[in-house]
Structures are given as structure tokens and as C-alpha cells.
Design a protein around this motif. Structure first.
Motif, mmCIF file in Angstrom:
data_model
loop_
_atom_site.group_PDB
_atom_site.id
_atom_site.type_symbol
_atom_site.label_atom_id
_atom_site.label_comp_id
_atom_site.label_asym_id
_atom_site.label_seq_id
_atom_site.Cartn_x
_atom_site.Cartn_y
_atom_site.Cartn_z
ATOM 1 N N VAL A 103 0.839 -1.208 0.000
ATOM 2 C CA VAL A 103 0.000 0.000 0.000
ATOM 3 C C VAL A 103 0.871 1.253 0.000
ATOM 4 O O VAL A 103 0.619 2.218 -0.734
ATOM 5 C CB VAL A 103 -0.945 -0.011 1.211
ATOM 6 C CG1 VAL A 103 -1.618 1.356 1.383
ATOM 7 C CG2 VAL A 103 -2.006 -1.092 1.050
ATOM 8 N N THR A 104 1.927 1.236 0.808
ATOM 9 C CA THR A 104 2.851 2.376 0.840
ATOM 10 C C THR A 104 3.491 2.598 -0.519
ATOM 11 O O THR A 104 3.604 3.738 -0.992
ATOM 12 C CB THR A 104 3.933 2.135 1.904
ATOM 13 O OG1 THR A 104 3.325 2.010 3.192
ATOM 14 C CG2 THR A 104 4.931 3.289 1.931
ATOM 15 N N ALA A 135 -6.781 1.264 -0.418
ATOM 16 C CA ALA A 135 -5.919 0.776 0.659
ATOM 17 C C ALA A 135 -6.673 0.028 1.760
ATOM 18 O O ALA A 135 -6.238 -1.057 2.175
ATOM 19 C CB ALA A 135 -5.121 1.938 1.248
ATOM 20 N N VAL A 181 -6.137 5.449 -4.897
ATOM 21 C CA VAL A 181 -5.265 4.525 -4.168
ATOM 22 C C VAL A 181 -5.602 4.526 -2.678
ATOM 23 O O VAL A 181 -5.661 3.468 -2.035
ATOM 24 C CB VAL A 181 -3.783 4.902 -4.388
ATOM 25 C CG1 VAL A 181 -2.869 4.072 -3.486
ATOM 26 C CG2 VAL A 181 -3.403 4.683 -5.847
ATOM 27 N N ASP A 182 -5.864 5.697 -2.129
ATOM 28 C CA ASP A 182 -6.236 5.784 -0.712
ATOM 29 C C ASP A 182 -7.547 5.049 -0.444
ATOM 30 O O ASP A 182 -7.733 4.445 0.617
ATOM 31 C CB ASP A 182 -6.368 7.248 -0.290
ATOM 32 C CG ASP A 182 -5.018 7.947 -0.174
ATOM 33 O OD1 ASP A 182 -4.005 7.238 -0.068
ATOM 34 O OD2 ASP A 182 -4.984 9.185 -0.207
ATOM 35 N N ARG A 202 1.029 4.178 -2.848
ATOM 36 C CA ARG A 202 0.814 5.596 -2.529
ATOM 37 C C ARG A 202 1.975 6.456 -3.003
ATOM 38 O O ARG A 202 1.777 7.586 -3.457
ATOM 39 C CB ARG A 202 0.616 5.747 -1.018
ATOM 40 C CG ARG A 202 -0.776 5.332 -0.552
ATOM 41 C CD ARG A 202 -0.893 5.395 0.941
ATOM 42 N NE ARG A 202 -2.287 5.272 1.367
ATOM 43 C CZ ARG A 202 -2.676 4.783 2.528
ATOM 44 N NH1 ARG A 202 -1.781 4.365 3.401
ATOM 45 N NH2 ARG A 202 -3.963 4.713 2.830
ATOM 46 N N ARG A 248 -4.885 0.977 7.872
ATOM 47 C CA ARG A 248 -5.638 2.185 7.502
ATOM 48 C C ARG A 248 -4.919 3.457 7.904
ATOM 49 O O ARG A 248 -5.064 4.492 7.283
ATOM 50 C CB ARG A 248 -7.021 2.156 8.159
ATOM 51 C CG ARG A 248 -7.889 1.026 7.633
ATOM 52 C CD ARG A 248 -9.305 1.158 8.094
ATOM 53 N NE ARG A 248 -10.102 0.060 7.603
ATOM 54 C CZ ARG A 248 -11.414 0.085 7.476
ATOM 55 N NH1 ARG A 248 -12.077 1.156 7.823
ATOM 56 N NH2 ARG A 248 -12.069 -0.971 7.021
#
Length: 241
Positions: free
Chosen positions: A167-168, A231, A227-228, A171, A239
Motif C-alpha cells: 500500500v505504501t 488501501a 489509491v487511498d 501511494r 488504515r
């Protein structure tokens, strides 16, 4: 975000008032707004082309990054062979690769998608591979005491724990995706926001250049928001990231 945008516009307007530069050097915000209203359909048509390039390149780069990270985790020998090549490719500036990609893939959609995918690939692959590599050794030792195979341990233990890292990476990659598409359009294209910027700049239509930049900024923010939104579904336990 709205407050930040208003502050930037206010600072921009103050700079124009204080310095009074020619419009072809720095147009006022109202000039840019007028350019957008005058060419709204034209700009939105080209924005759609760039959006398709960004979306396709982002998806391709993310999938390739995930696949590479999984291959490196599952096959350490593969990682030792491939990772140095990945690092070397990442070291090349995008402006060096873009002309070659246009020669190889043509002036159409393909070269822009490949360019975007290359930019997206590294942060996704690097972040996900790092997350897979950081799995708690004690947890892996405990898994080794079960009938689970290495592949099962990767899929059911290491991958879920590494999803926050993925996820990072996504982002970080999201704001970079438009760069790949626009640089590709700068080098060679017949449509897209980058094409609009090059053509307008050649005619000293700086207000149109700024209008295209604003549209590109909106696309970037929308991609990051997307993307957020993804996630929490991909890694509900991350989260806060």
C-alpha cells in the motif's frame, strides 16, 4: 486541501500584482481560468487521453512490481540476478528512456503506457519486496514446523503481512504516474495534456500551458485518492498508513 489550493492561488496572484510580468511569462490565475473556459472541451478531450495512459501504465507497473517482488521472495537466486538490473534501469533518467520507447513502441498509446509502467514499477516492487523480506523470522520458524510448504508460507503468511508495505509503495507511485505519461507525450505524441503543453508553449500561450497543468494536477490528486480508497480493502489493518 482546498485551503492549500486557495493559498497557492492567492500567492500566485500577489506575485503577479507585485512583479507585473508579461502574460506570456506568468499569466494571472484569472487568465488561466479564462483559457480553461475558452478551451474546456479541447482540454478535457486531451485529458481523457492522458488519463487512459496513466491508468493503463499504473495498472501494468503495479502488477509487474508485485510479480517481481513475489518472484524475488520465492526465488532468492532470481532476486540476485534481476534486482541489479532493476536498479540500473531505475538509475536512468526518464528523459533518456522516453525517446527510445517512442522509437520502439511508436507515437501512440503503447509508448506512454510503457513509460508510466516503468516509473510505477520500482517503488511498488521495492516496497513490496522489502515488506516480504521483513517477515518476522520467528513467525517463519513457527510456520516451518507445520506441514505448510514454502509457497504456502509465502501466500498465507508473508504476503498478508507485507500488504501494508505494498500500500505504501502504491501511494508513493501514484503521484509519479502522470509524469511518465506526460514525458512520453512531450517526446512524441499527437494527443494528451503533454502534447497540449508543448504546442501551447511553442506559441507562447502560457495561460493554456498553466490550464493543462491544473488539469494534470487534478488527475494526479484523483489517482492518489483512488489509491487511498483502495488501501483499506487491500490491507484493512493498515488504515492509518
Amino acid at each position: 486541501m482546498l485551503r492549500t489550493a486557495l493559498m497557492l492561488v492567492a500567492g500566485w496572484q500577489a506575485l503577479v500584482v507585485m512583479l507585473a510580468p508579461p502574460r506570456y511569462i506568468l499569466p494571472a490565475p484569472l487568465d488561466v481560468l479564462a483559457a480553461f473556459r475558452r478551451q474546456a472541451g479541447f482540454l478535457l478531450d486531451h485529458a481523457l487521453v492522458t488519463l487512459v495512459e496513466i491508468a493503463a501504465g499504473f495498472a501494468a507497473g503495479a502488477l509487474l512490481g508485485v510479480a517481481t517482488a513475489l518472484a524475488v521472495a520465492a526465488l532468492p537466486g532470481f532476486g540476485r540476478l534481476v534486482w541489479p538490473v532493476v536498479l540500473v534501469l531505475q538509475a536512468f533518467p526518464v528523459f533518456v528512456l522516453a525517446p527510445l520507447l517512442v522509437v520502439w513502441f511508436g507515437f501512440g498509446l503503447a509508448s506512454k503506457v510503457v513509460m508510466t509502467a516503468l516509473i510505477i514499477f520500482f517503488p511498488v516492487a521495492s516496497a513490496f519486496a522489502d515488506g516480504l523480506r521483513r517477515t518476522d523470522p520467528e513467525l517463519l520458524d513457527a510456520t516451518a514446523m507445520t506441514p505448510a510448504t514454502r509457497l504456502q508460507a509465502l501466500v498465507h503468511v508473508r504476503v498478508p503481512l507485507a500488504l501494508p508495505s505494498l500500500v505504501t509503495g502504491l501511494r508513493v507511485a501514484a503521484p509519479l504516474a502522470p509524469l511518465g505519461a506526460v514525458v512520453g507525450e512531450w517526446v512524441g505524441a499527437s494527443a494528451g495534456l503533454g502534447f497540449v503543453m508543448v504546442q501551447a508553449n511553442a506559441r507562447m500561450q502560457t495561460d493554456t500551458v498553466f490550464a493543462a497543468m491544473v488539469v494534470l494536477a487534478v488527475l494526479t490528486l484523483l489517482l492518489r485518492r483512488g489509491v487511498d480508497a483502495l488501501a483499506p480493502r487491500l490491507a484493512p489493518w493498515a488504515r492509518e498508513g
